[in-house]
Design an enzyme around this catalytic site. Structure first.
Site, PDB file in Angstrom:
ATOM      1  N   GLU A   7      13.522  -1.361 -11.841  1.00  0.00           N
ATOM      2  CA  GLU A   7      13.282  -2.806 -11.970  1.00  0.00           C
ATOM      3  C   GLU A   7      14.601  -3.580 -12.084  1.00  0.00           C
ATOM      4  OE1 GLU A   7      10.464  -3.430 -11.052  1.00  0.00           O
ATOM      5  OE2 GLU A   7       9.356  -1.648 -11.632  1.00  0.00           O
ATOM      6  N   LEU A  58       6.166  -1.244  -5.106  1.00  0.00           N
ATOM      7  CA  LEU A  58       5.102  -2.162  -4.666  1.00  0.00           C
ATOM      8  C   LEU A  58       5.559  -3.025  -3.492  1.00  0.00           C
ATOM      9  CD1 LEU A  58       3.748  -3.295  -8.146  1.00  0.00           C
ATOM     10  CD2 LEU A  58       2.581  -1.801  -6.520  1.00  0.00           C
ATOM     11  N   GLN A 105       9.891  -9.665  -7.083  1.00  0.00           N
ATOM     12  CA  GLN A 105       8.804  -9.109  -6.275  1.00  0.00           C
ATOM     13  C   GLN A 105       7.638 -10.076  -6.114  1.00  0.00           C
ATOM     14  OE1 GLN A 105       8.757  -5.186  -8.578  1.00  0.00           O
ATOM     15  NE2 GLN A 105       8.206  -4.521  -6.516  1.00  0.00           N
ATOM     16  N   GLY A 122       5.283  -0.991 -12.985  1.00  0.00           N
ATOM     17  CA  GLY A 122       6.378  -1.910 -13.260  1.00  0.00           C
ATOM     18  C   GLY A 122       6.415  -2.974 -12.182  1.00  0.00           C
ATOM     19  N   HIS A 167      15.893  -4.209  -8.794  1.00  0.00           N
ATOM     20  CA  HIS A 167      15.258  -5.366  -8.149  1.00  0.00           C
ATOM     21  C   HIS A 167      15.953  -6.666  -8.557  1.00  0.00           C
ATOM     22  CE1 HIS A 167      11.903  -3.933  -5.827  1.00  0.00           C
ATOM     23  NE2 HIS A 167      11.367  -3.259  -6.824  1.00  0.00           N
TER      24      HIS A 167
HETATM   25 ZN    ZN Z   1      10.039  -1.726  -6.620  1.00  0.00          ZN
END
Ligand code: ZN
Length: 172
Positions: free
Chosen positions: A131, A89, A51, A46, A134
Protein backbone atom coordinates in the site's frame (compact mmCIF):
# COMPACT_ATOMS: atom_id res chain seq x y z
CA UNK A 1 -21.88 4.04 2.57
CA UNK A 2 -21.05 4.21 -1.10
CA UNK A 3 -18.40 2.12 -2.75
CA UNK A 4 -15.90 3.65 -5.20
CA UNK A 5 -14.94 2.25 -8.59
CA UNK A 6 -11.37 0.93 -8.33
CA UNK A 7 -8.87 2.41 -10.79
CA UNK A 8 -6.95 -0.14 -12.82
CA UNK A 9 -3.49 -0.24 -14.38
CA UNK A 10 -3.19 2.39 -17.09
CA UNK A 11 -4.88 5.09 -15.01
CA UNK A 12 -2.29 7.86 -14.42
CA UNK A 13 -3.39 8.36 -10.77
CA UNK A 14 -1.73 5.01 -9.98
CA UNK A 15 1.65 6.22 -11.24
CA UNK A 16 1.71 9.54 -9.39
CA UNK A 17 3.08 10.04 -5.86
CA UNK A 18 0.27 11.07 -3.49
CA UNK A 19 0.29 14.15 -1.24
CA UNK A 20 0.41 14.15 2.59
CA UNK A 21 -2.98 14.22 4.30
CA UNK A 22 -3.42 17.56 6.06
CA UNK A 23 -7.09 17.75 7.15
CA UNK A 24 -8.52 15.05 9.39
CA UNK A 25 -12.02 16.54 9.19
CA UNK A 26 -15.45 14.97 8.92
CA UNK A 27 -15.13 14.77 5.17
CA UNK A 28 -11.93 12.78 5.51
CA UNK A 29 -13.57 10.34 7.96
CA UNK A 30 -16.39 9.77 5.43
CA UNK A 31 -13.81 9.11 2.75
CA UNK A 32 -12.13 6.49 4.98
CA UNK A 33 -15.52 4.81 5.59
CA UNK A 34 -16.18 4.67 1.84
CA UNK A 35 -12.74 3.11 1.35
CA UNK A 36 -13.56 0.37 3.88
CA UNK A 37 -16.79 -0.37 2.00
CA UNK A 38 -14.92 -0.45 -1.31
CA UNK A 39 -12.25 -2.78 0.10
CA UNK A 40 -14.80 -5.25 1.54
CA UNK A 41 -16.94 -5.15 -1.63
CA UNK A 42 -13.94 -5.88 -3.88
CA UNK A 43 -13.06 -8.03 -1.85
CA UNK A 44 -9.53 -7.11 -0.87
CA UNK A 45 -7.37 -7.03 2.26
CA UNK A 46 -5.89 -3.60 1.58
CA UNK A 47 -6.71 -0.49 -0.44
CA UNK A 48 -4.72 2.72 -0.93
CA UNK A 49 -6.41 6.07 -1.64
CA UNK A 50 -4.90 6.49 -5.16
CA UNK A 51 -6.66 3.23 -6.12
CA UNK A 52 -9.97 5.08 -5.85
CA UNK A 53 -8.60 8.20 -7.55
CA UNK A 54 -7.77 10.11 -4.34
CA UNK A 55 -4.12 11.30 -4.48
CA UNK A 56 -3.56 11.34 -0.70
CA UNK A 57 -1.19 9.38 1.52
CA UNK A 58 -3.36 6.91 3.41
CA UNK A 59 -4.58 3.35 3.09
CA UNK A 60 -7.03 0.96 4.72
CA UNK A 61 -6.58 -2.74 5.44
CA UNK A 62 -8.04 -5.72 7.25
CA UNK A 63 -5.90 -8.82 7.63
CA UNK A 64 -8.57 -10.52 9.76
CA UNK A 65 -8.42 -8.33 12.87
CA UNK A 66 -10.90 -5.67 11.75
CA UNK A 67 -10.63 -2.50 9.67
CA UNK A 68 -7.63 -0.21 10.16
CA UNK A 69 -6.45 3.00 8.51
CA UNK A 70 -2.92 4.40 8.41
CA UNK A 71 -2.38 8.04 7.49
CA UNK A 72 0.90 9.53 6.19
CA UNK A 73 2.71 6.22 6.81
CA UNK A 74 6.49 5.72 6.68
CA UNK A 75 8.48 2.51 6.94
CA UNK A 76 10.98 3.11 9.75
CA UNK A 77 12.49 -0.36 9.93
CA UNK A 78 12.48 -3.53 7.83
CA UNK A 79 13.96 -6.94 8.39
CA UNK A 80 14.38 -10.30 6.69
CA UNK A 81 13.00 -11.57 3.39
CA UNK A 82 9.69 -13.17 2.54
CA UNK A 83 8.33 -14.43 -0.75
CA UNK A 84 4.59 -14.08 -1.27
CA UNK A 85 2.25 -14.25 -4.24
CA UNK A 86 0.81 -10.73 -4.35
CA UNK A 87 -2.39 -9.68 -6.03
CA UNK A 88 -3.50 -6.09 -6.61
CA UNK A 89 -7.05 -4.75 -6.95
CA UNK A 90 -5.71 -2.40 -9.64
CA UNK A 91 -4.20 -5.30 -11.62
CA UNK A 92 -7.18 -7.65 -11.25
CA UNK A 93 -6.81 -11.28 -12.16
CA UNK A 94 -3.01 -11.48 -11.99
CA UNK A 95 -0.68 -12.40 -9.13
CA UNK A 96 3.10 -12.39 -8.88
CA UNK A 97 5.57 -14.00 -6.50
CA UNK A 98 7.48 -11.06 -5.03
CA UNK A 99 10.26 -11.06 -2.41
CA UNK A 100 10.19 -8.18 0.08
CA UNK A 101 11.25 -7.68 3.71
CA UNK A 102 9.36 -10.00 6.06
CA UNK A 103 8.94 -7.70 9.04
CA UNK A 104 8.34 -3.98 8.79
CA UNK A 105 7.72 -1.24 11.33
CA UNK A 106 5.52 1.60 10.12
CA UNK A 107 5.03 4.97 11.73
CA UNK A 108 1.76 6.70 10.82
CA UNK A 109 -1.23 8.59 12.23
CA UNK A 110 -4.76 7.45 13.02
CA UNK A 111 -7.96 9.39 12.13
CA UNK A 112 -7.70 11.35 15.38
CA UNK A 113 -4.20 12.51 14.50
CA UNK A 114 -2.43 10.34 17.10
CA UNK A 115 0.89 8.84 16.14
CA UNK A 116 0.77 5.05 15.80
CA UNK A 117 3.52 2.50 15.33
CA UNK A 118 2.49 -0.76 13.64
CA UNK A 119 4.78 -3.73 13.35
CA UNK A 120 3.73 -6.18 10.64
CA UNK A 121 5.13 -9.64 10.02
CA UNK A 122 4.46 -11.66 6.84
CA UNK A 123 0.95 -10.78 5.49
CA UNK A 124 0.51 -7.55 7.45
CA UNK A 125 4.06 -6.52 6.59
CA UNK A 126 3.36 -7.26 2.96
CA UNK A 127 0.08 -5.34 2.91
CA UNK A 128 1.73 -2.24 4.39
CA UNK A 129 4.64 -2.34 1.93
CA UNK A 130 2.30 -2.85 -1.05
CA UNK A 131 0.00 0.00 0.00
CA UNK A 132 2.87 2.40 0.74
CA UNK A 133 4.15 1.61 -2.78
CA UNK A 134 0.75 2.77 -4.10
CA UNK A 135 1.21 6.08 -2.27
CA UNK A 136 4.54 6.49 -4.09
CA UNK A 137 3.03 5.64 -7.50
CA UNK A 138 4.75 2.24 -7.54
CA UNK A 139 2.93 -0.88 -8.79
CA UNK A 140 3.72 -4.62 -8.58
CA UNK A 141 5.08 -4.53 -12.13
CA UNK A 142 7.81 -2.15 -10.90
CA UNK A 143 8.88 -4.73 -8.29
CA UNK A 144 9.59 -7.43 -10.89
CA UNK A 145 12.90 -8.12 -12.62
CA UNK A 146 13.09 -6.78 -16.18
CA UNK A 147 12.41 -10.12 -17.93
CA UNK A 148 9.63 -10.98 -15.49
CA UNK A 149 8.08 -7.56 -15.96
CA UNK A 150 7.96 -7.96 -19.72
CA UNK A 151 6.18 -11.27 -19.35
CA UNK A 152 3.82 -9.86 -16.72
CA UNK A 153 2.82 -6.93 -18.96
CA UNK A 154 2.17 -9.36 -21.81
CA UNK A 155 0.00 -11.45 -19.46
CA UNK A 156 -1.88 -8.32 -18.47
CA UNK A 157 -2.59 -7.32 -22.09
CA UNK A 158 -3.84 -10.83 -22.87
CA UNK A 159 -5.95 -10.78 -19.75
CA UNK A 160 -7.55 -7.44 -20.68
CA UNK A 161 -8.20 -8.60 -24.25
CA UNK A 162 -9.83 -11.83 -23.06
CA UNK A 163 -12.40 -9.77 -21.14
CA UNK A 164 -12.55 -12.37 -18.34
CA UNK A 165 -14.03 -11.32 -15.04
CA UNK A 166 -11.13 -11.21 -12.64
CA UNK A 167 -10.96 -13.00 -9.34
CA UNK A 168 -9.67 -10.35 -6.97
CA UNK A 169 -9.76 -12.14 -3.61
CA UNK A 170 -6.79 -11.48 -1.32
CA UNK A 171 -5.73 -8.58 -3.49
CA UNK A 172 -4.07 -5.47 -2.08
ZN1 ZN B 1 -2.42 -2.87 -5.12
Amino acid sequence: MASYPIRVFGDPVLKSPAAEVTDLDGRFVKLVDAMFTTMYDAPGVGLAAPQVGVPQRFFVYDVGDGPEVLINPHIVESEGEWSYEEGCLSIPGLAFEIVRPKLVTVQAHDVEGNEVIVQGDELLGRVMQHEIDHLDGVLMFDRLEKAERKLALKQWREHVESGERPNASHAL
